[in-house]
Enzyme design. Structure first.
Site, PDB file in Angstrom:
ATOM      1  N   LYS A  98      -5.443 -10.615  -5.887  1.00 49.51           N
ATOM      2  CA  LYS A  98      -6.658 -10.885  -5.116  1.00 49.51           C
ATOM      3  C   LYS A  98      -7.748  -9.870  -5.486  1.00 49.51           C
ATOM      4  O   LYS A  98      -7.444  -8.731  -5.839  1.00 49.51           O
ATOM      5  CB  LYS A  98      -6.370 -10.892  -3.606  1.00 49.51           C
ATOM      6  N   LYS A 154     -11.396  -4.075  -3.594  1.00 54.78           N
ATOM      7  CA  LYS A 154     -12.237  -2.945  -3.971  1.00 54.78           C
ATOM      8  C   LYS A 154     -11.415  -1.727  -4.379  1.00 54.78           C
ATOM      9  O   LYS A 154     -11.937  -0.796  -4.948  1.00 54.78           O
ATOM     10  CB  LYS A 154     -13.214  -2.596  -2.850  1.00 54.78           C
ATOM     11  N   LYS A 193       0.808  -1.221   0.000  1.00 51.98           N
ATOM     12  CA  LYS A 193       0.000   0.000   0.000  1.00 51.98           C
ATOM     13  C   LYS A 193       0.841   1.271   0.000  1.00 51.98           C
ATOM     14  O   LYS A 193       0.347   2.327  -0.368  1.00 51.98           O
ATOM     15  CB  LYS A 193      -0.951   0.011   1.206  1.00 51.98           C
TER      16      LYS A 193
HETATM   17  P1  AMP Z   1     -11.116  -5.483   4.240  1.00 51.04           P
HETATM   18  O1  AMP Z   1     -12.162  -5.149   3.262  1.00 51.04           O
HETATM   19  O2  AMP Z   1      -9.736  -5.322   3.692  1.00 51.04           O
HETATM   20  O3  AMP Z   1     -11.332  -4.812   5.579  1.00 51.04           O
HETATM   21  O4  AMP Z   1     -11.232  -7.062   4.505  1.00 51.04           O
HETATM   22  C1  AMP Z   1     -12.257  -7.643   5.267  1.00 51.04           C
HETATM   23  C2  AMP Z   1     -12.076  -9.151   5.300  1.00 51.04           C
HETATM   24  O5  AMP Z   1     -12.187  -9.720   3.977  1.00 51.04           O
HETATM   25  C3  AMP Z   1     -10.718  -9.616   5.837  1.00 51.04           C
HETATM   26  O6  AMP Z   1     -10.905 -10.742   6.672  1.00 51.04           O
HETATM   27  C4  AMP Z   1      -9.963 -10.039   4.599  1.00 51.04           C
HETATM   28  O7  AMP Z   1      -9.039 -11.072   4.866  1.00 51.04           O
HETATM   29  C5  AMP Z   1     -11.067 -10.556   3.700  1.00 51.04           C
HETATM   30  N1  AMP Z   1     -10.714 -10.414   2.270  1.00 51.04           N
HETATM   31  C6  AMP Z   1     -10.413  -9.249   1.621  1.00 51.04           C
HETATM   32  N2  AMP Z   1     -10.162  -9.492   0.303  1.00 51.04           N
HETATM   33  C7  AMP Z   1     -10.312 -10.832   0.117  1.00 51.04           C
HETATM   34  C8  AMP Z   1     -10.208 -11.701  -1.041  1.00 51.04           C
HETATM   35  N3  AMP Z   1      -9.928 -11.237  -2.257  1.00 51.04           N
HETATM   36  N4  AMP Z   1     -10.435 -13.024  -0.844  1.00 51.04           N
HETATM   37  C9  AMP Z   1     -10.754 -13.510   0.384  1.00 51.04           C
HETATM   38  N5  AMP Z   1     -10.872 -12.745   1.497  1.00 51.04           N
HETATM   39  C10 AMP Z   1     -10.655 -11.431   1.378  1.00 51.04           C
END
Ligand code: AMP
Ligand code: TRP
Length: 350
Positions: free
Chosen positions: A216, A219, A135
């Site tokens: 991966k 968003k 990041k």
């Molecule tokens: P965040 O939106 O970054 O706060 O992520 C929220 C949750 O979603 C966390 O537990 C991440 O590990 C999971 N997560 C985010 N992106 C992915 C992805 N592409 N595949 C699986 N899990 C994800």
């Protein structure tokens, strides 16, 4: 109410040692950032396990608005995103009668314990975090908070004596740091924190971008064709899946390195239907039917979530009330742990 296939038994528990014994009522904690919507990776990698865990565990979930501040945010957008995320979490199936759901900044103990964690984690440890490297690279403004982000995350988890932390695979390194910091604090100042373990699902732990299947799903990507948002309209979800990148040959086989695009579709369909991707692959010899079935499974999974979201969004006052109840419960859990940490480290009583 959604009841997910898979569930807790499908977790891959990623720990080396444990300081506490898991019981039926183990405390579970997890968090999600209110930044720009929720995608299929969040749902399959983490959120559906949150829903499952609220039935069998003492589950505490947090919209981590302080973590969102590590990159500059538009204030009005952040406020709206926080409320929207709370609605969406409820639409997915979180029930404030079964779990504790709250907003991180409503419980000041998070920021307070984070300072103790910053003073326990080392600069070198934080510098090795791959999420920080990803990041910060190429960014013209890198906040100090982006660097110390994992110390705040450790505070979130340790504040609730959490034993299990359901997250996607991308958070594994942050969880390991949390464990290291807890162990270090306990050995310096005496037993204070429960050392948590990551609970990472076998299927769906890493959902990849549909257009660039070696990255991966995220968003923050500007390739929205590769990312399925939970609130995308259902027709556009079908189009995104049908246009997903596959390979030049036409064999359907689960092989992440050799066939990342096809393997991603198999993982998504497997996660949506409670099967292993290898098993799913046996049913297909062509890409077309695989894509059609994946699109249908994802759409049928999201249709009731979207309907419930629309319903909840009409009553934001009720959501605010539920979040306040959640924050009250969270404060009463966090307070004794913060007091214990203050006492251990040598801060005077207040
Ligand atoms: P965040 O939106 O970054 O706060 O992520 C929220 C949750 O979603 C966390 O537990 C991440 O590990 C999971 N997560 C985010 N992106 C992915 C992805 N592409 N595949 C699986 N899990 C994800
Ligand atoms: N860092 C997590 C992410 O980006 C979000 C998060 C913050 C979290 N605090 C947490 C996850 C505590 C689990 C537990 O996805």
């Amino acid at each position: 109410m959604a009841k997910w296939v898979g569930g807790v038994e499908t977790y891959l528990v990623a720990s080396v040692t444990m300081s506490s014994t898991s019981t039926a009522q183990a405390r579970v904690f997890s968090g999600i950032k209110p930044t720009g919507g929720v995608h299929l990776g969040n749902l399959l990698g983490a959120l559906r396990n949150w829903v499952e865990d609220q039935y069998a565990h003492d589950a505490v979930y947090c919209v981590v608005d302080l973590h969102a501040l590590t990159v500059p945010q538009d204030p009005a957008e952040l406020r709206a995103a926080t409320i929207e995320l709370a609605h969406l979490l409820m639409a997915i199936g979180l029930d404030s009668e079964l779990c504790t759901l709250f907003v991180q900044s409503h419980v000041p103990a998070h920021a307070e314990l984070a300072w103790l964690m910053e003073c326990t984690a080392s600069f070198g440890e934080l510098r090795r975090m791959t999420q920080f490297k990803d990041k910060s690279e190429g960014s013209e403004f890198v906040s100090a908070g982006l660097f110390t982000y994992p110390a705040l995350m450790a505070a979130d988890i340790l504040l609730y004596d959490a034993e299990r932390v359901p997250v996607g695979d991308d958070q594994r390194q942050h969880l390991e740091l949390t464990r290291d910091v807890a162990i270090r604090f306990n050995s310096r100042y005496g037993d204070t924190f429960v050392v948590p373990e990551a609970a990472i699902p076998r299927a769906g732990a890493r959902v990849m971008d549909l257009q660039e299947p070696t990255n991966k799903m995220s968003k923050s990507d500007d390739t929205s064709a590769g990312c399925i948002m939970l609130l995308d309209d259902l027709d556009s979800i079908e189009k995104k899946i049908k246009r997903a990148v596959t390979d030049t040959d036409s064999e359907v086989r689960f092989d992440i390195a050799g066939k990342p695009g096809v393997s991603n579709l198999l993982s998504i369909l497997g996660a949506a239907t409670g099967r292993e991707p290898e098993e799913v692959a046996e049913g297909y010899s062509q890409y077309g039917p695989l894509k059609a079935d994946t699109a249908e499974a994802v759409i049928e999974m999201l249709r009731p979530i979207q309907a419930r979201f629309t319903e909840l969004a009409t009553d934001p006052g009720e959501t605010a009330r539920l979040l306040e109840v959640g924050a009250d419960k969270a404060r009463s859990m966090a307070h004794p742990v913060l007091a214990r940490a203050r006492q251990s480290i040598g801060l005077t009583a207040r």
